[in-house]
Design an enzyme around this catalytic site. Sequence first.
Site, PDB file in Angstrom:
ATOM      1  N   SER A 252     102.618-138.400  -1.746  1.00 27.23           N
ATOM      2  CA  SER A 252     102.283-138.859  -0.403  1.00 27.23           C
ATOM      3  C   SER A 252     100.774-138.810  -0.147  1.00 27.23           C
ATOM      4  O   SER A 252     100.027-139.355  -0.934  1.00 27.23           O
ATOM      5  CB  SER A 252     103.070-138.018   0.604  1.00 27.23           C
ATOM      6  OG  SER A 252     103.228-138.738   1.777  1.00 27.23           O
ATOM      7  N   LYS A 256      97.778-140.085  -2.753  1.00 25.63           N
ATOM      8  CA  LYS A 256      96.532-140.841  -2.551  1.00 25.63           C
ATOM      9  C   LYS A 256      95.395-140.024  -3.176  1.00 25.63           C
ATOM     10  O   LYS A 256      94.519-140.546  -3.873  1.00 25.63           O
ATOM     11  CB  LYS A 256      96.255-141.036  -1.050  1.00 25.63           C
ATOM     12  CG  LYS A 256      97.434-141.578  -0.215  1.00 25.63           C
ATOM     13  CD  LYS A 256      97.064-141.716   1.266  1.00 25.63           C
ATOM     14  CE  LYS A 256      98.215-141.606   2.265  1.00 25.63           C
ATOM     15  NZ  LYS A 256      99.268-142.556   2.226  1.00 25.63           N
ATOM     16  N   TRP A 343     108.139-147.125   4.431  1.00 17.89           N
ATOM     17  CA  TRP A 343     106.838-146.857   5.069  1.00 17.89           C
ATOM     18  C   TRP A 343     105.708-146.925   4.026  1.00 17.89           C
ATOM     19  O   TRP A 343     104.599-147.341   4.319  1.00 17.89           O
ATOM     20  CB  TRP A 343     106.909-145.471   5.727  1.00 17.89           C
ATOM     21  CG  TRP A 343     105.733-145.012   6.508  1.00 17.89           C
ATOM     22  CD1 TRP A 343     104.958-143.924   6.238  1.00 17.89           C
ATOM     23  CD2 TRP A 343     105.201-145.574   7.733  1.00 17.89           C
ATOM     24  NE1 TRP A 343     103.983-143.776   7.205  1.00 17.89           N
ATOM     25  CE2 TRP A 343     104.112-144.779   8.124  1.00 17.89           C
ATOM     26  CE3 TRP A 343     105.545-146.693   8.510  1.00 17.89           C
ATOM     27  CZ2 TRP A 343     103.353-145.043   9.275  1.00 17.89           C
ATOM     28  CZ3 TRP A 343     104.788-146.954   9.644  1.00 17.89           C
ATOM     29  CH2 TRP A 343     103.719-146.148  10.018  1.00 17.89           C
ATOM     30  N   HIS A 393     111.535-140.363   0.893  1.00 22.31           N
ATOM     31  CA  HIS A 393     110.174-139.878   0.666  1.00 22.31           C
ATOM     32  C   HIS A 393     110.241-138.392   0.310  1.00 22.31           C
ATOM     33  O   HIS A 393     110.493-137.562   1.186  1.00 22.31           O
ATOM     34  CB  HIS A 393     109.419-140.094   1.984  1.00 22.31           C
ATOM     35  CG  HIS A 393     107.962-139.817   1.926  1.00 22.31           C
ATOM     36  ND1 HIS A 393     107.068-140.665   1.320  1.00 22.31           N
ATOM     37  CD2 HIS A 393     107.230-138.792   2.426  1.00 22.31           C
ATOM     38  CE1 HIS A 393     105.850-140.183   1.455  1.00 22.31           C
ATOM     39  NE2 HIS A 393     105.914-139.031   2.122  1.00 22.31           N
TER      40      HIS A 393
HETATM   41  C1  GTR Z   1     102.786-139.858   6.707  1.00 26.25           C
HETATM   42  C2  GTR Z   1     101.673-140.828   6.452  1.00 26.25           C
HETATM   43  C3  GTR Z   1     101.711-141.290   5.032  1.00 26.25           C
HETATM   44  C4  GTR Z   1     101.925-140.159   4.059  1.00 26.25           C
HETATM   45  C5  GTR Z   1     102.798-139.047   4.582  1.00 26.25           C
HETATM   46  C6  GTR Z   1     102.701-137.705   3.863  1.00 26.25           C
HETATM   47  O1  GTR Z   1     102.832-139.437   8.002  1.00 26.25           O
HETATM   48  O2  GTR Z   1     101.818-141.906   7.334  1.00 26.25           O
HETATM   49  O3  GTR Z   1     100.540-142.023   4.741  1.00 26.25           O
HETATM   50  O4  GTR Z   1     100.723-139.655   3.636  1.00 26.25           O
HETATM   51  O5  GTR Z   1     102.553-138.753   5.893  1.00 26.25           O
HETATM   52  O6  GTR Z   1     101.660-137.309   3.360  1.00 26.25           O
HETATM   53  O7  GTR Z   1     103.727-137.005   3.851  1.00 26.25           O
END
Ligand code: GTR
Length: 416
Positions: A252, A256, A343, A393
């Site tokens: 997540s 990045k 997402w 996720h």
């Molecule tokens: C979310 C965000 C994503 C991702 C995620 C995470 O809220 O929109 O870009 O980074 O968090 O890190 O769990």
Amino acid sequence: TVTSMLPAQQEVVIYDEAKVPQFTLPDPLVGPNGEKIETAEAWNSKQRPYLIQLFETQVYGKAPAAPGKISYKVTESSDEAFGGKARRRQVAIQLTDDPEGPVLNLLVYLPKTDKPVPTFLMLSFYGNATVTDDPAVMLPTSWLRDNKDKGISGHKASEKMRGTSSGRWPIETILDRGYGVATAYYGDIDPDFDDGFQNGIHPYFNAEGQTKPKADEWGSIAAWSWGMSRALDYLQESEEVDGEKVISLGHSRLGKTALWAGATDTRFAAVISNNSGCGGAALSRRRYGESVQKINKSFPHWFCDNFVQYSHNEDACPVDQHELIALIAPRPCLICSAEEDRWADPHGEFLSGHYASPVYELLGVEGMGVEKMPAINEPVLSRLGYVIRPGKHDVTTLDWQRYMDFADRHVTKAAD
Ligand code: GTR
């Protein structure tokens, strides 16, 4: 500004492939003056530095140079972890010259062997004590996001947090396959909230009179990536770890981070991003799921201030995320998506790899080698790999199996 002229419906999240706008991607093999990049030499000497500089000034912000020499202290160590099968090392890495300054507390588990161990380096969201219930692991001392389920309140650690993220960290399985795991808490580098960069690592690098990073200087993702490189500084000094085989891995926002760390620091042997999405592996120009506008609004501290100008204005950005993947070439890179994680735009994550492939090929190695996004649970484990699994996720044991299958093939048993 462009943003203020846009109709309100542009705020709607796109979850329909038919609504993805038409776009043209910048060609990673076209240089600043329109010239074709046709040789590995031209890529390495001109195009790679040019793209790095664009990502630095327009997306993540420029981080300070690596310190000459890092200072670290092994604070705890045992050769009897996990019932005697593993070595455990806890190491305090001083991130600045200031002895009172931020410290990155690294936790390392290694299978007991006589040889240096190939190792995954992955930051965590809540600290080392959450990745395992091993009672010897020190609790984090940095600011923590409150979380009832993890027993965190008042931004402080508690005994209750131990092992609460262990589902994402099948450490014994990893050790059994011959890999080490190194981890640290991302908040040791920079606490993840928008405070104008007053805490964490940033203030230590302000110039005289400077109170926050300039528009082209490091946001939090760049700071976390920089911290991963400091962890790698230590791992390369450790004789127990195979410093040439450290894999930058993250989930997540930390996916990045893992990508940017791997792009900027070529000492990482390979990179694996899990569900990294917008600002990670997903193409920004698709605007599918999380968009540049949404991410800048929710997390203004993640990117550099220059990135704000691309909210609702993605086509103006001189780079897109396939070029981030290209910056990892020719090293192995695996992009992992989850079916329900729309997402993060799984298709956009695949396409980044697809459009980075010509750079891998120019450098004489295989790219993704497939034209179409593979089906669920049909991993493409090319040197530039892609996998999508069912579910949400998250980081699962199945994901780890794929990371290790990939590492077996391209990092530890690589013929090239
Ligand atoms: C979310 C965000 C994503 C991702 C995620 C995470 O809220 O929109 O870009 O980074 O968090 O890190 O769990």
